[in-house]
Scaffold this motif. Structure first.
Motif, mmCIF file in Angstrom:
data_model
loop_
_atom_site.group_PDB
_atom_site.id
_atom_site.type_symbol
_atom_site.label_atom_id
_atom_site.label_comp_id
_atom_site.label_asym_id
_atom_site.label_seq_id
_atom_site.Cartn_x
_atom_site.Cartn_y
_atom_site.Cartn_z
ATOM 1 N N LEU A 139 -6.379 5.840 -1.681
ATOM 2 C CA LEU A 139 -6.339 5.343 -3.062
ATOM 3 C C LEU A 139 -7.263 6.113 -3.995
ATOM 4 N N TYR A 191 -9.111 3.845 3.400
ATOM 5 C CA TYR A 191 -8.582 3.236 2.183
ATOM 6 C C TYR A 191 -9.015 4.014 0.945
ATOM 7 N N LEU A 218 0.831 -1.200 0.000
ATOM 8 C CA LEU A 218 0.000 0.000 0.000
ATOM 9 C C LEU A 218 0.870 1.256 0.000
#
Length: 353
Positions: free
Chosen positions: A227, A223, A179
């Motif tokens: 992203l 998240y 990540l």
């Protein structure tokens, strides 16, 4: 005798049931050790694991009056009772430890504990050794073959617990590092500069916290914010093939939310972040993209990220906090959810220019 067997089975099944929801392997190992001591009638127990170079055992668990003393010590594979069990992958029952040439008294000397008898079994996953489990000093009589069967069953549960915990940790480590690499690539390709995605995630989660969102919503926003620009790292060909584009030239800015949401959709842990990524460029008045959603029809996480991203872009362009607050206020009910604006303004005020 039948009552004893039933008690053993009940306790082993109780431990086995806990494996499914295992979150703390140390707590479970302590329970396994305590169960072994109770069922076998031993004074102490220990779990030793093989280290990374597979040459030594180290203590993961050591009970008894002097257990804390030995936890920093290591046992070479092949030395002493535990070392031999590790080397041979076979259980050993030692009724008189002080008279057994295989017994090493180093740990007794260091701890002040007197070892009279030992039952040691390997911790195995298939044929792969991960450690050794021991019980020490049978309180009444000598260790028996039935005791060995009990300890081998408990050791099998301990091995599963340890293996599951290691796999979970490896998965977490892999995911977090991938990540981090991915976020760096996103910031490079998006043109917003290093740290943009992380700053957006920090502001977005601060807003989520103020809203009192539950853990599931919080994770989706975290998240999704990290992203939100992942669509930028797709190649032009990837942009064309991922979504239906009506214009000849791909507008990366307008297409990246669609592409990004499709990129993360197959990943289970990121599935709830998909709406955040897809809709973070929707405008509150319905004039945004890709779907022209408006007001409360825009997912909450996307509304939060839209405000946080705009604030970070303005900071990157050199605007001070007062000016950013003014610009965000101008976007109320046009680009931004007014409730989110109310929440982010105090957060921005706490930041240094």
């Amino acid at each position: 005798m039948e009552e004893k067997k039933l008690e053993v089975l009940e306790k082993i099944f109780a431990i086995a049931r806990n494996l499914a929801g295992l979150s703390d392997v140390d707590t479970l190992l302590k329970r396994i050790g305590a169960t072994a001591e109770e069922l076998i009638g031993a004074e102490a127990s220990s779990v030793m694991l093989l280290d990374d170079d597979r040459k030594n055992l180290y203590f993961k668990l050591a009970t008894g009056t002097r257990g804390g003393v030995v936890q920093k010590m290591r046992i070479p594979v092949g030395k002493g009772i535990a070392g031999l069990v590790a080397q041979q992958k076979q259980s050993l029952l030692v009724p008189e430890a002080q008279k057994d040439a295989r017994f090493s008294g180093d740990f007794d000397k260091a701890s002040g504990f007197t070892t009279r008898s030992i039952l040691a079994v390997p911790l195995l996953i298939g044929d792969d050794l991960i450690g050794v489990m021991e019980v020490l000093n049978k309180k009444e009589g000598n260790f028996t073959e039935q005791d060995r069967d009990i300890l081998e069953n408990l050791a099998a549960l301990a091995a599963v617990a340890i293996n599951n915990a290691r796999q979970s940790e490896d998965n977490r480590n892999f995911f977090s590092n991938i990540l981090e690499i991915l976020v760096e690539a996103i910031d490079e390709q998006s043109g917003y500069g290093n740290g943009h995605s992380l700053r957006v995630a920090q502001m977005s989660t601060a807003i989520a916290k103020e809203l009192g969102l539950d853990n599931r919503q919080y994770r989706a926003i975290y998240y999704g914010a990290l992203l939100h620009d992942i669509g930028f790292i797709a190649s032009p060909e990837g942009l064309m093939s991922s979504v239906v584009v009506s214009t000849k030239d791909v507008d990366r800015e307008r297409v990246h939310p669609l592409v990004g949401s499709e990129m993360i959709r197959p990943i289970n842990i990121l599935r709830e972040a998909v709406p955040v990524v897809r809709h973070h460029h929707e405008y509150y008045d319905g004039s945004g993209y890709p779907d022209g959603l408006s007001g409360e029809n825009i997912p909450l996480g996307a509304r939060i990220v839209a405000v946080a991203e705009a604030a970070d872009e303005m900071r990157k362009n050199g605007l001070n906090i007062d000016r950013i607050s003014q610009m965000l206020n101008l976007g109320r009910e046009v680009r931004f959810d007014p409730k989110i604006i109310e929440i982010i303004l105090p957060i921005l005020s706490s930041l240094k220019d």
